[in-house]
Design a protein around this motif. Structure first.
Motif, PDB file in Angstrom:
ATOM      1  N   TRP A 125       0.817  -1.210   0.000  1.00 61.38           N
ATOM      2  CA  TRP A 125       0.000   0.000   0.000  1.00 61.38           C
ATOM      3  C   TRP A 125       0.852   1.261   0.000  1.00 61.38           C
ATOM      4  O   TRP A 125       0.504   2.268   0.607  1.00 61.38           O
ATOM      5  CB  TRP A 125      -0.964   0.013   1.183  1.00 61.38           C
ATOM      6  CG  TRP A 125      -2.008  -1.040   1.129  1.00 61.38           C
ATOM      7  CD1 TRP A 125      -2.137  -2.122   1.934  1.00 61.38           C
ATOM      8  CD2 TRP A 125      -3.111  -1.111   0.202  1.00 61.38           C
ATOM      9  NE1 TRP A 125      -3.236  -2.871   1.571  1.00 61.38           N
ATOM     10  CE2 TRP A 125      -3.854  -2.272   0.512  1.00 61.38           C
ATOM     11  CE3 TRP A 125      -3.544  -0.313  -0.866  1.00 61.38           C
ATOM     12  CZ2 TRP A 125      -4.993  -2.653  -0.194  1.00 61.38           C
ATOM     13  CZ3 TRP A 125      -4.671  -0.694  -1.576  1.00 61.38           C
ATOM     14  CH2 TRP A 125      -5.392  -1.851  -1.235  1.00 61.38           C
ATOM     15  N   ARG A 151      -1.761   1.978  -4.987  1.00 64.03           N
ATOM     16  CA  ARG A 151      -1.783   3.412  -4.719  1.00 64.03           C
ATOM     17  C   ARG A 151      -1.262   4.259  -5.886  1.00 64.03           C
ATOM     18  O   ARG A 151      -1.460   5.473  -5.896  1.00 64.03           O
ATOM     19  CB  ARG A 151      -0.943   3.711  -3.472  1.00 64.03           C
ATOM     20  CG  ARG A 151      -1.563   3.178  -2.186  1.00 64.03           C
ATOM     21  CD  ARG A 151      -2.723   4.057  -1.743  1.00 64.03           C
ATOM     22  NE  ARG A 151      -3.443   3.488  -0.621  1.00 64.03           N
ATOM     23  CZ  ARG A 151      -3.066   3.579   0.644  1.00 64.03           C
ATOM     24  NH1 ARG A 151      -1.947   4.186   0.949  1.00 64.03           N
ATOM     25  NH2 ARG A 151      -3.805   3.049   1.605  1.00 64.03           N
ATOM     26  N   ASP A 153      -1.061   6.134  -9.418  1.00 68.85           N
ATOM     27  CA  ASP A 153      -2.163   6.725 -10.176  1.00 68.85           C
ATOM     28  C   ASP A 153      -2.252   6.108 -11.569  1.00 68.85           C
ATOM     29  O   ASP A 153      -1.354   5.386 -12.023  1.00 68.85           O
ATOM     30  CB  ASP A 153      -2.024   8.242 -10.253  1.00 68.85           C
ATOM     31  CG  ASP A 153      -0.699   8.688 -10.877  1.00 68.85           C
ATOM     32  OD1 ASP A 153      -0.232   8.055 -11.836  1.00 68.85           O
ATOM     33  OD2 ASP A 153      -0.125   9.681 -10.388  1.00 68.85           O
ATOM     34  N   THR A 211      -8.774   7.228   4.532  1.00 69.85           N
ATOM     35  CA  THR A 211      -9.306   8.337   3.735  1.00 69.85           C
ATOM     36  C   THR A 211      -8.647   8.455   2.363  1.00 69.85           C
ATOM     37  O   THR A 211      -9.243   8.989   1.434  1.00 69.85           O
ATOM     38  CB  THR A 211      -9.117   9.666   4.481  1.00 69.85           C
ATOM     39  OG1 THR A 211      -7.736   9.811   4.851  1.00 69.85           O
ATOM     40  CG2 THR A 211      -9.966   9.699   5.743  1.00 69.85           C
ATOM     41  N   ASN A 212      -7.411   7.974   2.201  1.00 71.07           N
ATOM     42  CA  ASN A 212      -6.719   8.109   0.925  1.00 71.07           C
ATOM     43  C   ASN A 212      -6.908   6.897   0.018  1.00 71.07           C
ATOM     44  O   ASN A 212      -6.169   6.702  -0.949  1.00 71.07           O
ATOM     45  CB  ASN A 212      -5.221   8.354   1.148  1.00 71.07           C
ATOM     46  CG  ASN A 212      -4.562   7.224   1.944  1.00 71.07           C
ATOM     47  OD1 ASN A 212      -5.237   6.347   2.488  1.00 71.07           O
ATOM     48  ND2 ASN A 212      -3.246   7.265   2.020  1.00 71.07           N
ATOM     49  N   ASN A 213      -7.900   6.065   0.320  1.00 72.21           N
ATOM     50  CA  ASN A 213      -8.168   4.875  -0.473  1.00 72.21           C
ATOM     51  C   ASN A 213      -9.462   5.084  -1.259  1.00 72.21           C
ATOM     52  O   ASN A 213     -10.502   5.422  -0.686  1.00 72.21           O
ATOM     53  CB  ASN A 213      -8.277   3.658   0.454  1.00 72.21           C
ATOM     54  CG  ASN A 213      -8.525   2.370  -0.308  1.00 72.21           C
ATOM     55  OD1 ASN A 213      -9.640   2.086  -0.724  1.00 72.21           O
ATOM     56  ND2 ASN A 213      -7.478   1.588  -0.477  1.00 72.21           N
ATOM     57  N   THR A 214      -9.409   4.869  -2.583  1.00 72.62           N
ATOM     58  CA  THR A 214     -10.587   5.145  -3.419  1.00 72.62           C
ATOM     59  C   THR A 214     -11.737   4.191  -3.116  1.00 72.62           C
ATOM     60  O   THR A 214     -12.904   4.602  -3.141  1.00 72.62           O
ATOM     61  CB  THR A 214     -10.220   5.050  -4.908  1.00 72.62           C
ATOM     62  OG1 THR A 214      -9.654   3.763  -5.194  1.00 72.62           O
ATOM     63  CG2 THR A 214      -9.222   6.136  -5.289  1.00 72.62           C
ATOM     64  N   ALA A 217     -13.449   5.501  -0.080  1.00 73.14           N
ATOM     65  CA  ALA A 217     -14.230   6.699  -0.390  1.00 73.14           C
ATOM     66  C   ALA A 217     -15.546   6.323  -1.066  1.00 73.14           C
ATOM     67  O   ALA A 217     -16.606   6.895  -0.768  1.00 73.14           O
ATOM     68  CB  ALA A 217     -13.421   7.634  -1.279  1.00 73.14           C
ATOM     69  N   GLU A 241     -13.022   6.171  11.281  1.00 74.80           N
ATOM     70  CA  GLU A 241     -12.078   5.662  10.287  1.00 74.80           C
ATOM     71  C   GLU A 241     -11.316   4.442  10.792  1.00 74.80           C
ATOM     72  O   GLU A 241     -10.857   4.407  11.939  1.00 74.80           O
ATOM     73  CB  GLU A 241     -11.077   6.744   9.890  1.00 74.80           C
ATOM     74  CG  GLU A 241     -10.105   6.304   8.799  1.00 74.80           C
ATOM     75  CD  GLU A 241      -9.134   7.406   8.396  1.00 74.80           C
ATOM     76  OE1 GLU A 241      -8.125   7.078   7.742  1.00 74.80           O
ATOM     77  OE2 GLU A 241      -9.378   8.580   8.742  1.00 74.80           O
ATOM     78  N   ASN A 243      -8.638   1.019   8.995  1.00 76.28           N
ATOM     79  CA  ASN A 243      -7.636   0.841   7.937  1.00 76.28           C
ATOM     80  C   ASN A 243      -7.754  -0.519   7.245  1.00 76.28           C
ATOM     81  O   ASN A 243      -6.785  -1.012   6.678  1.00 76.28           O
ATOM     82  CB  ASN A 243      -6.222   1.046   8.482  1.00 76.28           C
ATOM     83  CG  ASN A 243      -5.829  -0.019   9.501  1.00 76.28           C
ATOM     84  OD1 ASN A 243      -6.542  -1.005   9.718  1.00 76.28           O
ATOM     85  ND2 ASN A 243      -4.681   0.168  10.141  1.00 76.28           N
TER      86      ASN A 243
END
Length: 356
Positions: A125, A151, A153, A211-214, A217, A241, A243
């Motif tokens: 990750w 992770r 893009d 929070t930084n995982n699509t 979200a 939250e 993990n």
């Protein structure tokens, strides 16, 4: 006696027959098959790779000879002739996770009978580490890469796909050398929360992913959509939250109790979080589902065997791995990349019940 040859050591003993006394049978060669079938070696080769235009009798003779002599073509040699290494690189994020284990089982079955071997690495990750692992696979001349979540893009994935074909899960991309399979996580979460609402629950807590995982979200979006459609106010104090790991599910459940806000149901963003939440509830003497209903997401193999069995959203993890593998092999062979995975579905078991 001990004989050393380079880096290898062979140990022999004077008891029993020596290596020279032991009869050896060499494996059958393509030439042996040709002689048995009464055809040329090139004909055997073309029948094996599917390019030969020969009579049925001749084809039958070759196939019979192959069967009688137990001839096994050297897949690696055939691959090298085509400029291939006959290896597939697989990037997972956590090799200890049952989520990836089930997907890898699908990949493994997808490779059966193809002559391909897999090389598995972990990105943990971490986008930088993930990119380094992909570069490592490219340096090893793999013929293609299966990227399971991650992770990095989309632009970085497409850049790597310019060197070797890539099939990725968790993203929606499609080019000549890159294909993505993205599950509708928002809809899956919506199904989970709507199920709880239909059982009469109005105070529904949510243990989210990072929070930084699509994916996390999208599941938060599904949770909020279901509440809004039912006219239920969203209480930020009931969103905690996690993990995606068991320990975070347990800690998140404890934090929910610490808020003092009442809730009758919990939706956990994945099954592992639900396992941890279940342990926290057990330790507090809270009964599932009598006191609180609980829903997970993934339908891991172990979820049918929790106490009680977990209601969850089923992701077709095995199918994703198998279909992604078939799609990658198509791209490697110069064919159009395609594939479609089954939709998510609600699996109702024994951790949810109608609110009294």
């Amino acid at each position: 006696m001990c004989y050393s040859f380079g880096q290898k050591v062979f140990i022999t003993t004077s008891i029993g027959p020596t290596l020279a006394d032991t009869p050896r049978s060499s494996p059958s060669t393509l030439l042996d098959v040709a002689r048995r079938a009464g055809v040329s070696p090139s004909t055997v080769s073309r029948i094996l790779n599917g390019t030969a235009k020969v009579s049925d009798d001749k084809r039958r003779a070759v196939l019979t000879a192959i069967d009688d002599m137990k001839f096994a073509p050297n897949q690696m040699a055939q691959g090298l002739k085509k400029g291939r290494s006959m290896t597939i690189g697989i990037v997972v994020q956590d090799i200890s996770s049952p989520f990836f284990d089930e997907t890898l089982r699908g990949v493994d079955d997808g490779l059966k009978g193809t002559g391909y071997a897999s090389v598995i690495v972990s990105g943990h990750w971490n986008a930088e580490e993930e990119a380094d692992r992909i570069r490592l696979l490219l340096a090893r001349k793999v013929d293609g890469i299966i990227l399971l979540s991650g992770r990095i893009d989309d632009d970085t994935v497409l850049s790597f796909a310019g060197q070797r074909p890539i099939v990725s899960t968790g993203r929606a991309i499609k080019t000549r050398t890159a294909l993505g399979f993205k599950m509708d996580n928002e809809y899956g979460a919506y199904l989970a929360v709507r199920h709880l609402i239909e059982l009469g629950h109005r105070h529904i807590a949510f243990i989210s992913g990072p929070t930084n995982n699509t994916d996390a979200a999208d599941r938060l979006a599904g949770y909020t959509r279901a509440l809004r459609e039912a006219g239920i106010a969203i209480d930020a104090r009931l969103i905690v939250e996690g993990n995606f790991h068991e320990a975070s599910g347990m800690l998140a459940m404890n934090r929910l109790f610490d808020t003092g806000q009442p809730f009758t149901a919990v939706f956990a963003a994945n099954d592992l979080s639900a396992y941890g939440a279940r342990l926290a509830l057990y330790r507090k003497g809270v009964r599932v589902p009598d006191d609180i209903s609980l829903v997970g997401f993934d339908d891991l193999p172990g979820s049918a065997y929790t106490t009680p069995p977990l209601t969850t959203i089923r992701q077709p993890l095995y199918d994703i791995g198998r279909i992604a593998t078939h799609a990658l092999l198509r791209v490697i062979n110069g064919e159009e990349a395609r594939g479609e995975v089954p939709p998510l579905e609600l699996i109702v078991r024994e951790t949810t019940r109608r609110l009294r």
